[in-house]
Write a protein that holds these residues in place. Structure first.
Motif, mmCIF file in Angstrom:
data_model
loop_
_atom_site.group_PDB
_atom_site.id
_atom_site.type_symbol
_atom_site.label_atom_id
_atom_site.label_comp_id
_atom_site.label_asym_id
_atom_site.label_seq_id
_atom_site.Cartn_x
_atom_site.Cartn_y
_atom_site.Cartn_z
ATOM 1 N N LEU A 18 40.742 42.582 46.606
ATOM 2 C CA LEU A 18 41.606 41.728 47.427
ATOM 3 C C LEU A 18 40.818 40.596 48.076
ATOM 4 O O LEU A 18 41.380 39.585 48.476
ATOM 5 N N GLU A 19 39.518 40.791 48.210
ATOM 6 C CA GLU A 19 38.678 39.699 48.725
ATOM 7 C C GLU A 19 38.161 38.849 47.569
ATOM 8 O O GLU A 19 38.096 37.633 47.642
ATOM 9 N N MET A 20 37.812 39.524 46.481
ATOM 10 C CA MET A 20 37.288 38.839 45.300
ATOM 11 C C MET A 20 38.302 37.841 44.747
ATOM 12 O O MET A 20 37.964 36.711 44.395
ATOM 13 N N GLY A 21 39.551 38.278 44.693
ATOM 14 C CA GLY A 21 40.605 37.439 44.135
ATOM 15 C C GLY A 21 40.682 36.095 44.856
ATOM 16 O O GLY A 21 40.836 35.040 44.239
ATOM 17 N N GLU A 22 40.538 36.163 46.163
ATOM 18 C CA GLU A 22 40.606 34.932 46.943
ATOM 19 C C GLU A 22 39.440 34.000 46.594
ATOM 20 O O GLU A 22 39.619 32.786 46.427
ATOM 21 N N LEU A 23 38.267 34.571 46.443
ATOM 22 C CA LEU A 23 37.107 33.734 46.107
ATOM 23 C C LEU A 23 37.294 33.093 44.729
ATOM 24 O O LEU A 23 36.934 31.934 44.508
ATOM 25 N N MET A 24 37.870 33.861 43.801
ATOM 26 C CA MET A 24 38.118 33.313 42.460
ATOM 27 C C MET A 24 39.051 32.120 42.546
ATOM 28 O O MET A 24 38.836 31.089 41.906
ATOM 29 N N ALA A 25 40.100 32.273 43.348
ATOM 30 C CA ALA A 25 41.071 31.185 43.488
ATOM 31 C C ALA A 25 40.413 29.970 44.141
ATOM 32 O O ALA A 25 40.623 28.829 43.728
#
Lengths: 223, 646, 246
Positions: free
Chosen positions: B572-579
Motif C-alpha cells: 500500500l506504500e509501494m503502490g504510491e511510490l510507483m505512481a
C-alpha cells in the motif's frame, strides 16, 4: 559393504534374491509333485522324494533352502514393520489406486502362505524325518517312505483340498507381484526386456499355481 | 542530500570489469572465516550468491519465507537463459547481447552494468552445465538454443519450459552442498521484517519465524537482499502468492534509495483473467512466440460473435484474421519485445477486436507451426506448457488457438545500486530482481535468469569483498544493542498494530482493491490525471486499511493472515511510490507508457533530452513526500536511437 | 457450485487434530481448488474463525509447495497436476470433499494441512549436488552429453519435491524422490564422478529419517504431478548395487 544389507534398498535386494531363489525351488517342487499324477504308480514320486531327502548335495541345499525361507520371512517382517512405522497416522479417506493391486497385499498373502508352510512342514517333512509316522513301501528291493500315499490320503479329504487350493491362489497373488518386482529391485529396467519379464512373471505364476492345484483336483476327483 | 555515486570504473567498456577486479580489495581466506554475511531470498540470485560466498569461506546465513530454499519463485521461469556463446554461429557476441539488452531496455540502463552482464553470461552456462543442469541438447550431444523477443540471434539456452526450475535446482544444490559443509546456515520459513543499521552500516536484520511466530535478531557484517520484485502490488500477477516487497521496502525506509519503481513489465502471453476469485495469473512462456502466431479477428462483427461464443476461432478464415504484430512490425513480427507486444494486444482489445468472453484476450495460434513441424515437434518443445494451458482453461491448444492477455510479470525497478550492487546504505547489497540495475525500462526475455545468476555467481562475490576488506577488524556485534532493540520494537509495533485493529475487511479485499487501482492507473497505459487519482486513492485505501483490516490470530504462532497483512501494508506504500515515479517520468519508455507521449502511430515516445536518468527515491519519513534524486545515464559507447522493430 | 468440506484441523505439531466440516457455496467451476479454499478462508475470517492453513506459493504447479490429500489422493482427482492446478470442474456440484495433510512420520504436521518437508532437503544435502565450486567449470561444450541421457536426466530433474510420492506410497517411501535426484546425476558425465558416494549417502539419510522402503507398487508414479517414472527407482537400485559392490 557393511551397511549394504541393513539399508532399505539392501534389504529389498536380499528379499528379491531370496524370492527368486524360492521361485526356482517352487518349480523343482512342482516337477516332483506332478510325478504323482503323471504316472499310474506312486513309485517315481517316492524315489524322487527319497533322492531329495537323502542326497548329500541336496541335504546341503536343503539347509540353504530353509535359511532362504527364514531370511525371506524375517526380512519381510522387518521391512513391513518399518513401513508401518513410517506412517503412524493413517488417512481417513483412501482411494483405490490404479496401480498394481497385489503389491499392496504382499504381507497378507505372505501370512497365509506362512501358515500353510508350517502345516506343510509338519505333515510331510517332520513326519518323515522325526516322528516317523510315514508308511513304508518297497521298490526294487529297497525301502522308501511312501510319501505319495500320504499325499493321496490328504487329498481325499475335502476341506484339505479346499484349503490347499485357497492357499495356492494366494501364493499366485504373491508371485504375480513378487516375480517382476524382484527384477525391478535388482535394477533391471529395459525397454524390451522388462515387458518380457513382466509377462514371464504372469505366465510363471499362473502355470505354477495351476500345476499345484491340478494335483489335489485329480486325486480328489480321480479313483 | 547524498550524491548518487554509481562507481563506474574508468576505461573502455570491454575492460571495465577486468580492471575493476584487478584493482579491487580482496579478503584473504583467514579473514573470510571471521566475516558473516546475511543473504535474504533463495531464488537464482540469492541461492547462487549464498553458495558462492560459502564456497569462498564466508559465514553465510540464508533466509527464505518458503519451506525450502528450492521453492523460490525463480523456479517458475519457463523459457530460458541468454548467453553470448554464439554456439549457433549466427553472429552473436558479448557486444551484441549487451547492445540488444540496452536497446530492449529502451536506453534506460547503465552501459557498464549491462556490458558486464553480457560478459559473464557465458560463464553462467558453463557453471550450470558443470552442476548437472540438464539443458536441451541435439543428437550430437551439444547444447541447442531458441530465440526470444528483441533479438535476431538464437542465444537462449533452455530445459523444456522449465528452465528456471532447472537453474534454481542447480543453484540450490550448490547451496545445500555448502549447508552440509557448514559454511551456510539456512533459515526456511523465516521472513525479514526490518534492517538494522549501526553507525551508518547495515549490520543485521529482524526476522519472524513463520512457524512459531518468534521475532528474531541476526547480525552480519553485510546484508544482501535477493528478495525479488514487487509485481504483487497489482494483486494479480504471475508472481508467487508470497512474493512481496517488504524486505526491500523496509530497507528503503531505512535509507536505501528505490530506483525506477514505475518500471514494471507486463508480459504479453499470460492466460486471461476468468473471474473475481482469481488469485493468480499464469504465464505462458515467451518462447511460444517462436512458433505461435498472434492474431485477432479483423472484423469487429467476428470479434463480437467470438466474445458471445457464437463463433469459434477455427471458423474464422485466414483472410479475416489480423496478425497485427506481423503487420505492424514485419522485421521482428511475433518476436517484438514484451512491452511492444503487450501494448499492441491492449490496443487491439481496446478497439473491440479482443476475443474470449471478456473481450480481453488475443489468439496465439500454433496451426501453422504444427503443420510445418508436426505435432510431435511442438509437443517436444512446449509439451508441458500446452498441458498446463489445457488444465487451466479446459481447451486443447493443439486444435484450437490459445487465448492470451498481458499480465504483470517482472519489476525492472528495485533498490538503487551502484556498479558494486551496493545500495545507498553501506553494507546493504541488492541483487537479482530486487535491484534496478540491468534492464532499464523493459527486460528482454530470458534475461532475468541471466541477471540473477550473473549477480549471484560472478558479480556480488567479487564486489562485496571490496566492501568487506575494510571490515575485517570488526568483531561480531552482539544483537542486544539499542539499534537491534529499536528495530525489533518497530517490527512488533507494526504487527501488534495490525492485530489490534480487528476491523471488518479482510486483507485480501484490500489487496484486490489496491491491485485494481494499480492496474487501472499504473498499468499498461498511464496518464497524468490517472496517476494523480491513483496516488489519492491509494492514500485513502491505506488509511482505511489501518482502521478497518481484520487480522485474526496471534503474533506468536503460525499466522498466515498476519503474514499477508504485513506484506499488503507495504504494498500500500509501494503502490504510491510507483505512481509518483510514473507521474514524474514525462515520457514513454519500455514498460512505462504515458498516453501523453506517443508517436502518431501509437509507439512509445521517449524524451532523451530530459529523461535519460534513473530515478532514485529517498524516503523522508511517514509524513513527508519522498525526495527524487536522478542518476544521469551517460551513453559513451552506443548511440541512443528510437527503438525500431519494424 | 456448492461443496461440503471435511478438513483436518490441527493447531500445531504438539496438539491433537480433528476433522471439521465446512460448507462452501457459490464456487465457480473455473476456480482452482486453492481459490475455493481462499473463498472458505475469507468467510471464516469474517465469522471470527481461524482460517485453514495450507502450503501454497507459485500457484502454477512448479514450486511444489501445495500438498493436499484430497479424497484419498495426493493433489486430488486429476492426473499430472498439483493442487493449485486442480480445478473445481473436476468435481460435481454438491460433492463432499475430504482434505487431509500428507501423512508420513518424517513429515510431521505443523498446522492444519501444512507439513514439515525439510526431510527432503536433509536428503539432498547428503549428495544431491555435483561438487563444483563457482568458477571451476570448463566450457559448456567441453563434454558432449548424449541427447537420450540429457533428456532422461531432465525428466528426472523435473521433480518438484512436493512429496506426493511419499504421501501416496503405502509405506511412506521416498524412493521416487531420491531416485529422481540420483538418476539425474547418474545419467550425466558431470554427476558420474561422485555417483557411488552420492547414492550411498542419500539412501542412508533417507533410511535414517524414517521413510518406508519401496515395494514397487507404483502408486508414487501414478500420483506424481510431474510424471517421474519408476524406471528411476530401478536405476537407483542399480546404482546402489554398483556402489555397494565397489
Amino acid at each position: 559393504m557393511t551397511n549394504f544389507f541393513t539399508s532399505s534398498i539392501g534389504k529389498k535386494i536380499l528379499m528379491a534374491g531370496l524370492g527368486l531363489f524360492l521361485i526356482v525351488f517352487l518349480l523343482v517342487h512342482l516337477g516332483i509333485n506332478l510325478l504323482l499324477i503323471i504316472f499310474e504308480s506312486r513309485d517315481p514320486f517316492n524315489i524322487a522324494a527319497h533322492f531329495m531327502g537323502t542326497n548329500v548335495l541336496i541335504k546341503i541345499f536343503e539347509l540353504v533352502l530353509f535359511g532362504g525361507f527364514l531370511l525371506h520371512i524375517t526380512y519381510g517382517l522387518i521391512v513391513q514393520m518399518q513401513n508401518w512405522i513410517a506412517r503412524p497416522v493413517s488417512y481417513a479417506k483412501t482411494h483405490p489406486s490404479q496401480t498394481s493391486f497385489f503389491s499392496k497385499y504382499m504381507i497378507h498373502t505372505a501370512v497365509i502362505i506362512g501358515i500353510f508352510l508350517v502345516i506343510h512342514l509338519f505333515d510331510f517333512y517332520l513326519q518323515a524325518k522325526i516322528f516317523g509316522g510315514v508308511p513304508e513301501v518297497v521298490i526294487d528291493g529297497k525301502t522308501y517312505h511312501d510319501l505319495g500315499l500320504l499325499v493321496f490320503e490328504k487329498f481325499k479329504i475335502g476341506w484339505v483340498v479346499i484349503f490347499y487350493i485357497f492357499t495356492f491362489i494366494f501364493l499366485g497373488f504373491h508371485l504375480l507381484h513378487g516375480f517382476q518386482s524382484a527384477f525391478q529391485t535388482f535394477g533391471l529396467d529395459h525397454r524390451t526386456l522388462t515387458p518380457v519379464i513382466k509377462a514371464s512373471g504372469v505366465i510363471y505364476s499362473v502355470v505354477v499355481v495351476a500345476g499345484f492345484i491340478l494335483i489335489p483336483l485329480v486325486i480328489y476327483f480321480g479313483n | 542530500m547524498v550524491k548518487l555515486n554509481s562507481k563506474i570504473p574508468a576505461g573502455p567498456l570491454a575492460e571495465k570489469w577486468t580492471n575493476y577486479k584487478a584493482g579491487q580489495n580482496l579478503v584473504n581466506p583467514a579473514n573470510k572465516r571471521k566475516l558473516d554475511i546475511i543473504v535474504v531470498g533463495t531464488g537464482l540470485a540469492g541461492a547462487s550468491a549464498a553458495a558462492s560466498l560459502g564456497e569462498m569461506g564466508f559465514n553465510v546465513k540464508s533466509f527464505c519465507y518458503q519451506d525450502s530454499p528450492r521453492r523460490a519463485h525463480s523456479i517458475a521461469a519457463q523459457g530460458g537463459i541468454n548467453a553470448a556463446k554464439n554456439y549457433q554461429n549466427d553472429g552473436d557476441s558479448v557486444y551484441r547481447l549487451f547492445y540488444d539488452t540496452i536497446k530492449g531496455g529502451d536506453y534506460r540502463s547503465r552501459e557498464s552494468n549491462v556490458y558486464r552482464l553480457a560478459e559473464v553470461s557465458n560463464s553462467i552456462i558453463d557453471q550450470c552445465v558443470a552442476q548437472g543442469v540438464p539443458f536441451a541438447r541435439d543428437y550430437g550431444g551439444y547444447l541447442v538454443n531458441r530465440s526470444f523477443g528483441g533479438a535476431q540471434v538464437s542465444r537462449t539456452f533452455y530445459a523444456k519450459g522449465q528452465t528456471g526450475q532447472q537453474l534454481l535446482l542447480g543453484a540450490f544444490s550448490a547451496l545445500m552442498r555448502q549447508v552440509k559443509l557448514g559454511s551456510v546456515e539456512i533459515f526456511p520459513r523465516t521472513e525479514m521484517h526490518d534492517l538494522v543499521i549501526i553507525d551508518g552500516k547495515a549490520r543485521g536484520i529482524i526476522t519472524r519465524d513463520l512457524i512459531t511466530g518468534k521475532i528474531e535478531r541476526h547480525f552480519a557484517h553485510a546484508v544482501v537482499l535477493a528478495t525479488g520484485g514487487y509485481g504483487n502490488t497489482y494483486y494479480l500477477s504471475t508472481m508467487a502468492m508470497g512474493a512481496n516487497v517488504s524486505a526491500a521496502w523496509m530497507s528503503y525506509k531505512r535509507g536505501a534509495y528505490f530506483g525506477n519503481p514505475c518500471f514494471v513489465q507486463i508480459h504479453p502471453t499470460c492466460i486471461p483473467v476468468h473471474g473475481d476469485n482469481q488469485s493468480k495469473l499464469t504465464l505462458m512462456s515467451e518462447s511460444l512466440r517462436n512458433d505461435g502466431r498472434i492474431w485477432v479477428p479483423k472484423n469487429l462483427e467476428d470479434a463480437k460473435k467470438v466474445q458471445k461464443g457464437e463463433l469459434k476461432a477455427i471458423d474464422i478464415p485466414e483472410e479475416n484474421r489480423d496478425y497485427y504484430l506481423e503487420r505492424r512490425y514485419p522485421a521482428f513480427g511475433n518476436l517484438v519485445p514484451r512491452d511492444v507486444a503487450s501494448r499492441a494486444a491492449k490496443e487491439r482489445c481496446d478497439e473491440g477486436h479482443g476475443v474470449g468472453s471478456t473481450g480481453l484476450a488475443v489468439y496465439l495460434d500454433f496451426k501453422d507451426a504444427i503443420k510445418r513441424q508436426g505435432q510431435k515437434a511442438i509437443e517436444e518443445k512446449y509439451g508441458n506448457l500446452f498441458q498446463m494451458y489445457e488444465k487451466i482453461v479446459d481447451q486443447n491448444p493443439y486444435t484450437s488457438p490459445m487465448m492470451i492477455y498481458p499480465a504483470i510479470h517482472y519489476a525492472m525497478g528495485g533498490l538503487w545500486v551502484d556498479y558494486e550492487l551496493q545500495t545507498t546504505i553501506p553494507g546493504l547489497f541488492a541483487i537479482g530482481e530486487a535491484n534496478f540495475s540491468d534492464h532499464g525500462a523493459n527486460r528482454l526475455g530470458a534475461s532475468a535468469l541471466m541477471q540473477g545468476l550473473a549477480d549471484g555467481y560472478f558479480v556480488l562475490p567479487y564486489t562485496i569483498q571490496n566492501y568487506l576488506a575494510s571490515d575485517i577488524r570488526t568483531a561480531k556485534i552482539p544483537t542486544n544493542t539499542p539499534e537491534f532493540d529499536e528495530a525489533e520494537k518497530n517490527v512488533r509495533a507494526k504487527m501488534e498494530g495490525l492485530l489490534k485493529i480487528q476491523g471488518k475487511t479482510t486483507v485480501d479485499t484490500f489487496h484486490k482493491r489496491l491491485g485494481k487501482i494499480m492496474w487501472d492507473h499504473v498499468g499498461m497505459a498511464r496518464n497524468k490525471e490517472g496517476l494523480q487519482k491513483a496516488i489519492d486513492q491509494i492514500k485513502a485505501l491505506r488509511l482505511e486499511f489501518w482502521t478497518d483490516v481484520k487480522v485474526p490470530g496471534k503474533l506468536d504462532e503460525m499466522n498466515t493472515e498476519l503474514e499477508k497483512a504485513t506484506r499488503v501494508a507495504d504494498f500500500l506504500e509501494m503502490g504510491e511510490l510507483m505512481a509518483r515515479d510514473a507521474l514524474q517520468r514525462e515520457e514513454s519508455c519500455g514498460g512505462h507508457f504515458r498516453e501523453e507521449y506517443q508517436t502518431p502511430e501509437g509507439e512509445a515516445l521517449r524524451d532523451d533530452e530530459n529523461c535519460t536518468f534513473v530515478s532514485a527515491w529517498e524516503h523522508k519519513g511517514a509524513t513527508q513526500e519522498p525526495a527524487l534524486h536522478k542518476e544521469d545515464l551517460n551513453f559513451e559507447f552506443i548511440e541512443v536511437k528510437q527503438r525500431n522493430y519494424k | 457450485m456448492d461443496f461440503t468440506l471435511k478438513i483436518w484441523r490441527q493447531k500445531n505439531s504438539g496438539e491433537k487434530g480433528k476433522f471439521v466440516n465446512y460448507k462452501v457455496g457459490n464456487v465457480s467451476s473455473d476456480s482452482s481448488f486453492l481459490e475455493m479454499l481462499d473463498v472458505l478462508n475469507e468467510e471464516l475470517i469474517l465469522k471470527n474463525e481461524e482460517p485453514v492453513a495450507f502450503d501454497h506459493d507459485c500457484r502454477e504447479g512448479i514450486c511444489g509447495c501445495c500438498s493436499l490429500y484430497i479424497n484419498g489422493r495426493p493433489h486430488g482427482p486429476d492426473e499430472l497436476i498439483t493442487v493449485c492446478q486442480l480445478h473445481m470442474r473436476k468435481f460435481k456440484d454438491g460433492d463432499s470433499i475430504v482434505i487431509e495433510p500428507w501423512r508420513a512420520r518424517p513429515f510431521p504436521v505443523i498446522k492444519d494441512l501444512i507439513v514439515d518437508r525439510t526431510a527432503f532437503d536433509k536428503i539432498l544435502m547428503e549428495g544431491g549436488f555435483v561438487s563444483v565450486n563457482t568458477g571451476n567449470a570448463p566450457d559448456a561444450h567441453a563434454v558432449p552429453v548424449p541427447k537420450q541421457n540429457a533428456d532422461l536426466a531432465f525428466d528426472a530433474a523435473a521433480c518438484i519435491g512436493c512429496g506426493a510420492c511419499v504421501a501416496a506410497c503405502k509405506n511412506a517411501s521416498a524412493m521416487l524422490f531420491v531416485s529422481a535426484k540420483v538418476s539425474q546425476f547418474a545419467l550425466l558425465p558431470q554427476g558420474r564422478v561422485e555417483a557411488k558416494e552420492r547414492v550411498r549417502a542419500m539412501v542412508a539419510k533417507m533410511d535414517e529419517l524414517g521413510f518406508g522402503s519401496c515395494s514397487n507398487t507404483g502408486a508414487c508414479e501414478a500420483e506424481c504431478p510431474k510424471g517421474i517414472s519408476l524406471t528411476n527407482i530401478a536405476r537407483i537400485n542399480r546404482e546402489f548395487i554398483k556402489a555397494g559392490s565397489a
